[in-house]
Design a protein around this motif. Structure first.
Motif, PDB file in Angstrom:
ATOM      1  N   ILE A   3       0.817  -1.209   0.000  1.00 55.06           N
ATOM      2  CA  ILE A   3       0.000   0.000   0.000  1.00 55.06           C
ATOM      3  C   ILE A   3       0.844   1.249   0.000  1.00 55.06           C
ATOM      4  N   SER A 200      -7.202   2.507   1.519  1.00 58.00           N
ATOM      5  CA  SER A 200      -7.076   1.534   0.429  1.00 58.00           C
ATOM      6  C   SER A 200      -7.262   0.135   0.979  1.00 58.00           C
ATOM      7  N   TYR A 202      -6.708  -3.780  -0.649  1.00 55.76           N
ATOM      8  CA  TYR A 202      -6.323  -4.659  -1.747  1.00 55.76           C
ATOM      9  C   TYR A 202      -6.700  -6.093  -1.381  1.00 55.76           C
ATOM     10  N   LEU A 207      -6.954  -3.613  -6.186  1.00 53.64           N
ATOM     11  CA  LEU A 207      -7.516  -2.515  -5.412  1.00 53.64           C
ATOM     12  C   LEU A 207      -9.039  -2.601  -5.467  1.00 53.64           C
ATOM     13  N   ALA A 210     -10.945   2.540  -2.253  1.00 51.05           N
ATOM     14  CA  ALA A 210     -10.010   3.654  -2.115  1.00 51.05           C
ATOM     15  C   ALA A 210     -10.753   4.843  -1.526  1.00 51.05           C
TER      16      ALA A 210
END
Length: 610
Positions: A3, A200, A202, A207, A210
């Motif tokens: 990140i 964020s 993931y 991703l 956000a």
């Protein structure tokens, strides 16, 4: 991509107005980023729970086809919720956190459900969402909804956020989250002045969120209030789930402070940084607010600067400094060089580590400008401190929005793209990516006959092949890509005995790859399964002179499960019919396992599932 670990490289790249991006060179013995800390999975000492459902084990295997089925192997390294009707408690970390960067691997049995609650209040959902065409907030990776019983029935749930894509893998495989969470902010009187936020998220490298704000605790949170610090919680009453490699960074707000920045400007007609600034006469001196090298000289070329500043450290410990100095320079703290970029002109990304005590220190930054742009960037991270700029930032005029992505989708026939792909952190150059109309795609190394990776859904992002002269030349999968662990399928191949003979086009434009190896003619065909769950690979031999040994998979944990599937390091499954199983041999050597197929004229067909 971690990140925070992409921030520096991205910031430097967007600043570059030449044709070539700055080189990133390794600094011997210096990490790219400060390491994360680890929550122990050897014992439960880093956790607190009042139930017996949470256990430490060595391995967990879950059946792809049977709901809730798990097999536990004694040992340590894996935290598992082996939930029963009697034991189904949540588990909390002993540490309380505010801002948190979390990396964790998790494994979902078929049909299972759980969740990770940041500060025991804000949930990222864990769910078996494998194969779903569309996903909601309750699916894996979703930020779960809030709940209000006082509202009408169809309005009780609100503010749930679905993941951008379904990045879920099959039940029983190990998946990953990387999350950067910002805790809510409070004023001196305890009033909330900023909501909690997931900067964020993931999922398996994709991703999926956000900058998502959460206005309050999500449903089934352990607490309904909001606080600056609280433990991480994992849900234990909805389904079995396992975790390993739980790593984190907890962040505070004690940044370094830079003050009294003074500069000396020098003429520097040479091609290298001046060796002794004290012997030079400055043409200009003064005080500035930041390292503004592009603004100090009326000339664009051939000058040098020495900055001297006071550095105040509030949090003692190890600090990692990263610089980009175009065209070179050195950063000193208390007279000792911390980062040295004087090996060659042009500017490199350089790093240095130093342990700083609490209090005041002297910082000196020297800089050399030859031609073109003038740019000095210094970033750092430290104990409980996000990576951030020191003494300046990227000039606004050099910050550019990323280019619109250039994507490719197959039509009624397969799409084939030659280019470069990244495999196991290295660039492969003799590759082809094949996008199939049925939505199962793969990349393939033509020089070795190797299946590199496979993915489902959308096909390819080729922006790096075309934008800014296509410097990287990389084709990037648009969905979660599973790397095949086989390596070279024919052991000990070389340019002398392994020859690529091209490919022939089959139905729907799909390729069959052709090779010659020691008198054998080899055909390699990859097709999506009819149900869209797997990739079928058929390897056949013609004009065969001898039996060939094909390496189908390599890893540290390869085994045949009770359901007949071969489990490959928890990353994917291989499936064989009974006839082909007779060709297989699983060997072990020096901690590595290898699945080998002995091929004759009958060839081999198998499926890769993920």
């Amino acid at each position: 991509m971690r990140i925070l670990r992409s921030l520096l490289v991205l910031s430097v790249l967007v600043a570059c107005w030449r044709c070539q991006p700055p080189a990133e060179e390794a600094s011997a013995g210096i990490p790219s980023f400060l390491p994360l800390k680890t929550w122990s999975t050897s014992t439960l000492t880093d956790f607190q729970t009042d139930g017996t459902n949470w256990q430490i084990v060595g391995e967990v295997y879950a059946d792809l086809y049977q709901e809730g089925n798990v097999d536990l192997v004694e040992g340590e390294g894996v935290l598992v919720n082996n939930q029963t009707e009697e034991a189904h408690s949540h588990i909390f970390t002993t540490m309380e956190h505010g801002d948190l960067e979390l990396e964790v691997e998790f494994m979902m049995p078929k049909g299972s459900n759980s969740g990770i609650y940041f500060q025991s209040r804000y949930e990222i959902q864990l769910f078996d969402s494998w194969g779903k065409d569309s996903v909601q907030h309750a699916d894996c990776g979703g930020i779960y909804e809030r709940w209000d019983d006082s509202k009408p029935e169809n309005e009780k749930g609100y503010e749930g956020y679905a993941p951008r894509v379904n990045a879920s893998l099959a039940p029983g495989l190990w998946q990953s989250y990387r999350v950067l969470f910002r805790a809510p902010r409070f004023d001196a009187d305890g009033n909330k002045i900023a909501n909690a936020r997931f900067d964020s998220v993931y999922h398996n490298g994709m991703l999926i969120h956000a900058g998502v704000e959460v206005t309050g605790p999500t449903r089934a949170a352990a607490f309904e209030d909001e606080v600056p610090l609280a433990p991480l919680m994992i849900q234990g009453d909805h389904g079995k789930v396992a975790f390993r490699n739980i790593q984190y960074k907890a962040y505070g707000s004690e940044a370094l402070a830079l003050s009294n920045i003074r500069y000396e400007l020098f003429n520097s007609p040479g091609e290298t940084l001046p060796a002794e600034f004290d012997k030079l006469a400055p043409i200009q001196t003064g005080e500035v607010e930041e390292f503004n090298v592009s603004e100090l000289s009326e000339e664009n070329n051939h000058f040098a600067i020495r900055y001297t500043a006071d550095l105040t450290v509030n949090s003692p410990g190890d600090y990692l400094f990263t610089t980009y100095l175009d065209d070179g320079g050195i950063m000193y703290i208390d007279g000792q060089p911390v980062v040295n970029d004087t090996e060659e002109p042009g500017g490199q990304i350089k790093r240095g580590m130093v342990n700083l005590t609490e209090g005041n220190h002297q910082l000196i930054l020297t800089y050399h400008q030859i031609v073109w742009r003038a740019l000095a960037l210094v970033e750092y991270e430290g104990p409980g401190i996000y990576r951030r700029y020191l003494g300046g930032r990227m000039p606004d005029e050099w910050q550019q929005a990323p280019p619109p992505p250039i994507t490719v989708s197959p039509g009624e026939e397969a799409e084939m793209i030659r280019g470069f792909v990244r495999y196991q952190d290295k660039k492969r150059t003799h590759t082809i990516a094949v996008g199939d109309p049925q939505g199962i795609h793969y990349s393939y190394d033509l020089s070795e006959g190797t299946l590199l990776s496979a993915w489902k859904g959308a096909f390819a992002d080729v922006t790096d092949m075309w934008h800014n002269r296509g410097i990287a030349q990389l084709l990037v999968p648009l969905e979660v890509s599973i790397e095949n662990t086989a390596g070279i399928p024919v052991p000990n191949t070389s340019q002398n005995n392994f020859q690529y003979k091209g490919h022939q086009i089959e139905e729907m434009g799909r390729p069959t790859f052709l090779y010659a190896y020691e008198g054998n003619q080899i055909e390699d065909r990859l097709l999506p399964s009819p149900d869209g769950t797997s990739l079928t690979r058929s390897i056949s031999l013609s004009e065969s002179e001898n039996t060939l040994s094909y390496c189908l998979a390599e890893g540290s944990d390869i085994r045949q499960l009770s359901n007949g599937l071969y489990y490959i390091d928890g990353r994917y499954y291989l499936s064989f019919d009974e006839q082909n199983e007779a060709l297989l041999n699983l060997s072990s050597s020096k901690g590595k396992q290898t699945l080998i197929a002995s091929l004759g004229e009958e060839g081999l067909t198998y499926q890769m599932l993920w």
